[in-house]
Every structure is written in structure tokens, then in C-alpha cells.
Design a protein around this motif. Structure first.
Motif, PDB file in Angstrom:
ATOM      1  N   LEU A  73       3.513  -0.726  -5.183  1.00  0.00           N
ATOM      2  CA  LEU A  73       3.345   0.705  -5.413  1.00  0.00           C
ATOM      3  C   LEU A  73       3.994   1.183  -6.714  1.00  0.00           C
ATOM      4  O   LEU A  73       3.891   2.366  -7.047  1.00  0.00           O
ATOM      5  N   ALA A  74       4.627   0.300  -7.445  1.00  0.00           N
ATOM      6  CA  ALA A  74       5.276   0.682  -8.699  1.00  0.00           C
ATOM      7  C   ALA A  74       4.239   1.246  -9.669  1.00  0.00           C
ATOM      8  O   ALA A  74       3.169   0.670  -9.886  1.00  0.00           O
ATOM      9  N   GLY A  75       4.548   2.397 -10.245  1.00  0.00           N
ATOM     10  CA  GLY A  75       3.655   3.044 -11.206  1.00  0.00           C
ATOM     11  C   GLY A  75       2.536   3.849 -10.585  1.00  0.00           C
ATOM     12  O   GLY A  75       1.785   4.528 -11.301  1.00  0.00           O
ATOM     13  N   LYS A  76       2.395   3.822  -9.273  1.00  0.00           N
ATOM     14  CA  LYS A  76       1.294   4.518  -8.587  1.00  0.00           C
ATOM     15  C   LYS A  76       1.680   5.948  -8.219  1.00  0.00           C
ATOM     16  O   LYS A  76       2.853   6.270  -8.030  1.00  0.00           O
ATOM     17  N   ILE A  77       0.663   6.789  -8.085  1.00  0.00           N
ATOM     18  CA  ILE A  77       0.841   8.069  -7.415  1.00  0.00           C
ATOM     19  C   ILE A  77       0.735   7.805  -5.920  1.00  0.00           C
ATOM     20  O   ILE A  77      -0.274   7.292  -5.433  1.00  0.00           O
ATOM     21  N   VAL A  78       1.810   8.118  -5.202  1.00  0.00           N
ATOM     22  CA  VAL A  78       1.887   7.877  -3.761  1.00  0.00           C
ATOM     23  C   VAL A  78       1.954   9.230  -3.069  1.00  0.00           C
ATOM     24  O   VAL A  78       2.867  10.021  -3.319  1.00  0.00           O
ATOM     25  N   VAL A  79       0.987   9.494  -2.203  1.00  0.00           N
ATOM     26  CA  VAL A  79       0.899  10.777  -1.506  1.00  0.00           C
ATOM     27  C   VAL A  79       1.395  10.583  -0.078  1.00  0.00           C
ATOM     28  O   VAL A  79       0.779   9.868   0.706  1.00  0.00           O
ATOM     29  N   ASP A  80       2.505  11.226   0.247  1.00  0.00           N
ATOM     30  CA  ASP A  80       3.097  11.069   1.574  1.00  0.00           C
ATOM     31  C   ASP A  80       2.692  12.253   2.447  1.00  0.00           C
ATOM     32  O   ASP A  80       2.943  13.408   2.096  1.00  0.00           O
ATOM     33  N   CYS A  81       2.047  11.979   3.587  1.00  0.00           N
ATOM     34  CA  CYS A  81       1.632  13.053   4.500  1.00  0.00           C
ATOM     35  C   CYS A  81       2.264  12.886   5.879  1.00  0.00           C
ATOM     36  O   CYS A  81       1.780  13.410   6.877  1.00  0.00           O
ATOM     37  N   VAL A  82       3.374  12.139   5.937  1.00  0.00           N
ATOM     38  CA  VAL A  82       4.019  11.826   7.208  1.00  0.00           C
ATOM     39  C   VAL A  82       4.888  12.998   7.662  1.00  0.00           C
ATOM     40  O   VAL A  82       5.633  13.582   6.867  1.00  0.00           O
ATOM     41  N   ASN A  83       4.793  13.326   8.942  1.00  0.00           N
ATOM     42  CA  ASN A  83       5.591  14.391   9.551  1.00  0.00           C
ATOM     43  C   ASN A  83       6.592  13.780  10.527  1.00  0.00           C
ATOM     44  O   ASN A  83       6.186  13.273  11.574  1.00  0.00           O
ATOM     45  N   ALA A 138      10.545   8.656   0.844  1.00  0.00           N
ATOM     46  CA  ALA A 138       9.611   7.837   0.068  1.00  0.00           C
ATOM     47  C   ALA A 138      10.046   7.743  -1.387  1.00  0.00           C
ATOM     48  O   ALA A 138      10.018   6.664  -1.998  1.00  0.00           O
ATOM     49  N   ALA A 139      10.456   8.871  -1.957  1.00  0.00           N
ATOM     50  CA  ALA A 139      10.884   8.875  -3.358  1.00  0.00           C
ATOM     51  C   ALA A 139      12.155   8.053  -3.553  1.00  0.00           C
ATOM     52  O   ALA A 139      12.323   7.394  -4.584  1.00  0.00           O
ATOM     53  N   ALA A 140      13.049   8.082  -2.565  1.00  0.00           N
ATOM     54  CA  ALA A 140      14.283   7.310  -2.661  1.00  0.00           C
ATOM     55  C   ALA A 140      14.009   5.808  -2.601  1.00  0.00           C
ATOM     56  O   ALA A 140      14.684   5.012  -3.258  1.00  0.00           O
ATOM     57  N   VAL A 141      13.011   5.421  -1.802  1.00  0.00           N
ATOM     58  CA  VAL A 141      12.644   4.007  -1.695  1.00  0.00           C
ATOM     59  C   VAL A 141      11.812   3.561  -2.884  1.00  0.00           C
ATOM     60  O   VAL A 141      12.051   2.507  -3.482  1.00  0.00           O
ATOM     61  N   LEU A 142      10.841   4.380  -3.261  1.00  0.00           N
ATOM     62  CA  LEU A 142       9.877   4.015  -4.308  1.00  0.00           C
ATOM     63  C   LEU A 142      10.294   4.627  -5.636  1.00  0.00           C
ATOM     64  O   LEU A 142       9.631   5.506  -6.187  1.00  0.00           O
ATOM     65  N   THR A 143      11.399   4.140  -6.178  1.00  0.00           N
ATOM     66  CA  THR A 143      11.934   4.737  -7.405  1.00  0.00           C
ATOM     67  C   THR A 143      11.015   4.517  -8.610  1.00  0.00           C
ATOM     68  O   THR A 143      11.126   5.244  -9.600  1.00  0.00           O
ATOM     69  N   GLY A 144      10.108   3.563  -8.517  1.00  0.00           N
ATOM     70  CA  GLY A 144       9.179   3.316  -9.619  1.00  0.00           C
ATOM     71  C   GLY A 144       7.835   3.979  -9.425  1.00  0.00           C
ATOM     72  O   GLY A 144       6.918   3.775 -10.243  1.00  0.00           O
ATOM     73  N   SER A 145       7.677   4.778  -8.376  1.00  0.00           N
ATOM     74  CA  SER A 145       6.401   5.442  -8.084  1.00  0.00           C
ATOM     75  C   SER A 145       6.520   6.940  -8.324  1.00  0.00           C
ATOM     76  O   SER A 145       7.615   7.481  -8.473  1.00  0.00           O
ATOM     77  N   ARG A 146       5.369   7.615  -8.332  1.00  0.00           N
ATOM     78  CA  ARG A 146       5.311   9.068  -8.498  1.00  0.00           C
ATOM     79  C   ARG A 146       4.912   9.664  -7.149  1.00  0.00           C
ATOM     80  O   ARG A 146       3.750   9.674  -6.783  1.00  0.00           O
ATOM     81  N   VAL A 147       5.908  10.131  -6.403  1.00  0.00           N
ATOM     82  CA  VAL A 147       5.684  10.548  -5.020  1.00  0.00           C
ATOM     83  C   VAL A 147       5.323  12.025  -4.959  1.00  0.00           C
ATOM     84  O   VAL A 147       5.982  12.873  -5.559  1.00  0.00           O
ATOM     85  N   VAL A 148       4.275  12.316  -4.203  1.00  0.00           N
ATOM     86  CA  VAL A 148       3.801  13.677  -3.965  1.00  0.00           C
ATOM     87  C   VAL A 148       3.672  13.866  -2.466  1.00  0.00           C
ATOM     88  O   VAL A 148       3.271  12.943  -1.740  1.00  0.00           O
ATOM     89  N   ALA A 149       4.014  15.047  -1.971  1.00  0.00           N
ATOM     90  CA  ALA A 149       3.841  15.379  -0.550  1.00  0.00           C
ATOM     91  C   ALA A 149       2.615  16.259  -0.397  1.00  0.00           C
ATOM     92  O   ALA A 149       2.470  17.255  -1.111  1.00  0.00           O
ATOM     93  N   ALA A 150       1.718  15.909   0.542  1.00  0.00           N
ATOM     94  CA  ALA A 150       0.485  16.693   0.740  1.00  0.00           C
ATOM     95  C   ALA A 150      -0.214  16.245   2.021  1.00  0.00           C
ATOM     96  O   ALA A 150       0.120  15.206   2.596  1.00  0.00           O
ATOM     97  N   PHE A 151      -1.185  17.051   2.474  1.00  0.00           N
ATOM     98  CA  PHE A 151      -2.054  16.760   3.617  1.00  0.00           C
ATOM     99  C   PHE A 151      -1.312  16.721   4.955  1.00  0.00           C
ATOM    100  O   PHE A 151      -1.697  16.021   5.879  1.00  0.00           O
ATOM    101  N   HIS A 152      -0.249  17.522   5.091  1.00  0.00           N
ATOM    102  CA  HIS A 152       0.522  17.513   6.334  1.00  0.00           C
ATOM    103  C   HIS A 152      -0.132  18.295   7.462  1.00  0.00           C
ATOM    104  O   HIS A 152       0.115  18.022   8.632  1.00  0.00           O
ATOM    105  N   HIS A 153      -0.908  19.304   7.142  1.00  0.00           N
ATOM    106  CA  HIS A 153      -1.381  20.262   8.149  1.00  0.00           C
ATOM    107  C   HIS A 153      -2.880  20.171   8.380  1.00  0.00           C
ATOM    108  O   HIS A 153      -3.519  21.158   8.711  1.00  0.00           O
TER     109      HIS A 153
END
Length: 234
Positions: free
Chosen positions: A105-115, A139-154
């Protein structure tokens, strides 16, 4: 110039050619998102710890609706081979799954939707405390080389999977510290008919967005509905 154009200070990017991987795509939420993005013309790969389980979920979608570009593979192949990766795994396996895929996942945009939610008999759903503040911050703390975004929760999994629902009439709150990444995820949300991505702040605001899912579950149980959110005056 329309009122909406006046309120939009920048153009969202063209994301039509991006491939999407979904970790946890065998669950209803991930599978529903896979279906909607495939219907929108994206190449979608469903991920699971076992390739055969992922492929079975993909075959189920492709068999129900012809023409969907959806396949299944083990999580590492999905993480490494997709332009954007959506994390829809159960909260219990969230951190371990991401730790195992840090390199892919390094360098990827990672979208986290986990509740992170708990359920108590007779009292319903409630938000769980998270050491890092939220699932997205974990997620951001684990994936320090990724670009983490939060979305799609609802987003209702039932509506995502329902072939009788043509448009998902709701807004998706998109949070992150990388404006280019949040713009891209807003644009991805807009690829699904009826859906709109709305910037909701920095990643440290993700806790209350994740926790609000517990309130929506209570609304849905009381009113026998599949409630979503709309942001007014934007």
C-alpha cells in the motif's frame, strides 16, 4: 455561473480510468461498493485472505449483472495492483490487515470506511474507543507511506446491493490531510449516481464521523429505513 459552481473553488479530477481494489470486499459493504464502482465503469478487484473466496464474491456480482469488470484475488495482489484501495474489513482485523499490507500500500491512496462499533443486546450499536482516535487515524499510523482518506462510512450496504435502487441519494463525508487525495475521493464518490463527495475536514475529525454510524443504525432500526446524510447549503 450557477450557485453550485460559485461555491466550488476548484475542479475535481477526472477519475474515470482508475482501478479500485476493495479489501474486505466479500462483506456486504465492500461488495456493495464493488458493485457500484463496477457499474460506473471502473475495473474493480475484490480482496480477501483467500483468493477463492474473493473470486466467488466477484463471480456472484458478475453473474447477477452482465458486463461488470470485477474480479477477485488475495489481499496483497489487490493492494499492489489497484490505483485506489478501499478498506472495508471488520474492525477486529483492521490493524493486523493493514500491517500485513504496508509494503503493497506504500504510495497508494487508501480509503478507510471502517466503523469501530460495538453492539449491546437491548441497547444497540455504540462507538468503540480507538487508541489512535479513529480507524482512519489508526490506518494512517500504520500506513506511514500511504495517503489515507476517510470516506463511505454512512452508505447502506443493502441499498448498494439492491438492483432496484438506481441512485444512491446521499452525501459522503470525505476527510484527510492531503487535499489532492481528498479531491480524488470526492470525485470517486461522484461516479456513483446520486452520490456526492463533500469535504469534511482533516483526518483528526474522523472519530465523530465513524461514531455517527451508531446513530444511523438506531435511526434505521426505529424507522425501518436505510438512512443516509445530505449536507445542506453546499
Amino acid at each position: 455561473m450557477t450557485e453550485q459552481q460559485r461555491r466550488t473553488p476548484y475542479d475535481l479530477p477526472d477519475v474515470s480510468g482508475l482501478s479500485i481494489g476493495i479489501l474486505g470486499g466479500t462483506g456486504d459493504q465492500g461488495k456493495g461498493l464493488a458493485r457500484r464502482f463496477a457499474l460506473a465503469g471502473h475495473r474493480v478487484t475484490i480482496g480477501s485472505r483467500k483468493a477463492e473466496r474473493a473470486q466467488a464474491a466477484a463471480d456472484d456480482l458478475a453473474g447477477a449483472e452482465a458486463g461488470l469488470d470485477v474480479s477477485g484475488a488475495e489481499n496483497p495482489a489487490v493492494a499492489g495492483g489497484s490505483d485506489v484501495v478501499i478498506v472495508a474489513v471488520p474492525w477486529e482485523g483492521h490493524k493486523a490487515t493493514l500491517e500485513s499490507l504496508r509494503a503493497e500500500l506504500a504510495g497508494k491512496i487508501v480509503v478507510d470506511c471502517v466503523n469501530p462499533l460495538g453492539f449491546e443486546k437491548g441497547k444497540g450499536a455504540f462507538a468503540l474507543p480507538v487508541e489512535e482516535g479513529s480507524a482512519a487515524q489508526q490506518a494512517a499510523a500504520v500506513l506511514t507511506g500511504s495517503r489515507v482518506v476517510a470516506a463511505f462510512h454512512h452508505v447502506s450496504a443493502k441499498l448498494l446491493l439492491d438492483p432496484g435502487v438506481d441512485a444512491m441519494e446521499l452525501d459522503v463525508l470525505v476527510l484527510g490531510d492531503d487535499r489532492e487525495a481528498t479531491d480524488l475521493v470526492q470525485a470517486l464518490a461522484g461516479r456513483i449516481p446520486g452520490m456526492r463527495g463533500v469535504y469534511g475536514g482533516r483526518l483528526h475529525n474522523a472519530h465523530q464521523v465513524e461514531a455517527l454510524t451508531a446513530n444511523l443504525i438506531s435511526i434505521n432500526r426505529r424507522y425501518k429505513a436505510h438512512a443516509g446524510l445530505r449536507v445542506t447549503d453546499v
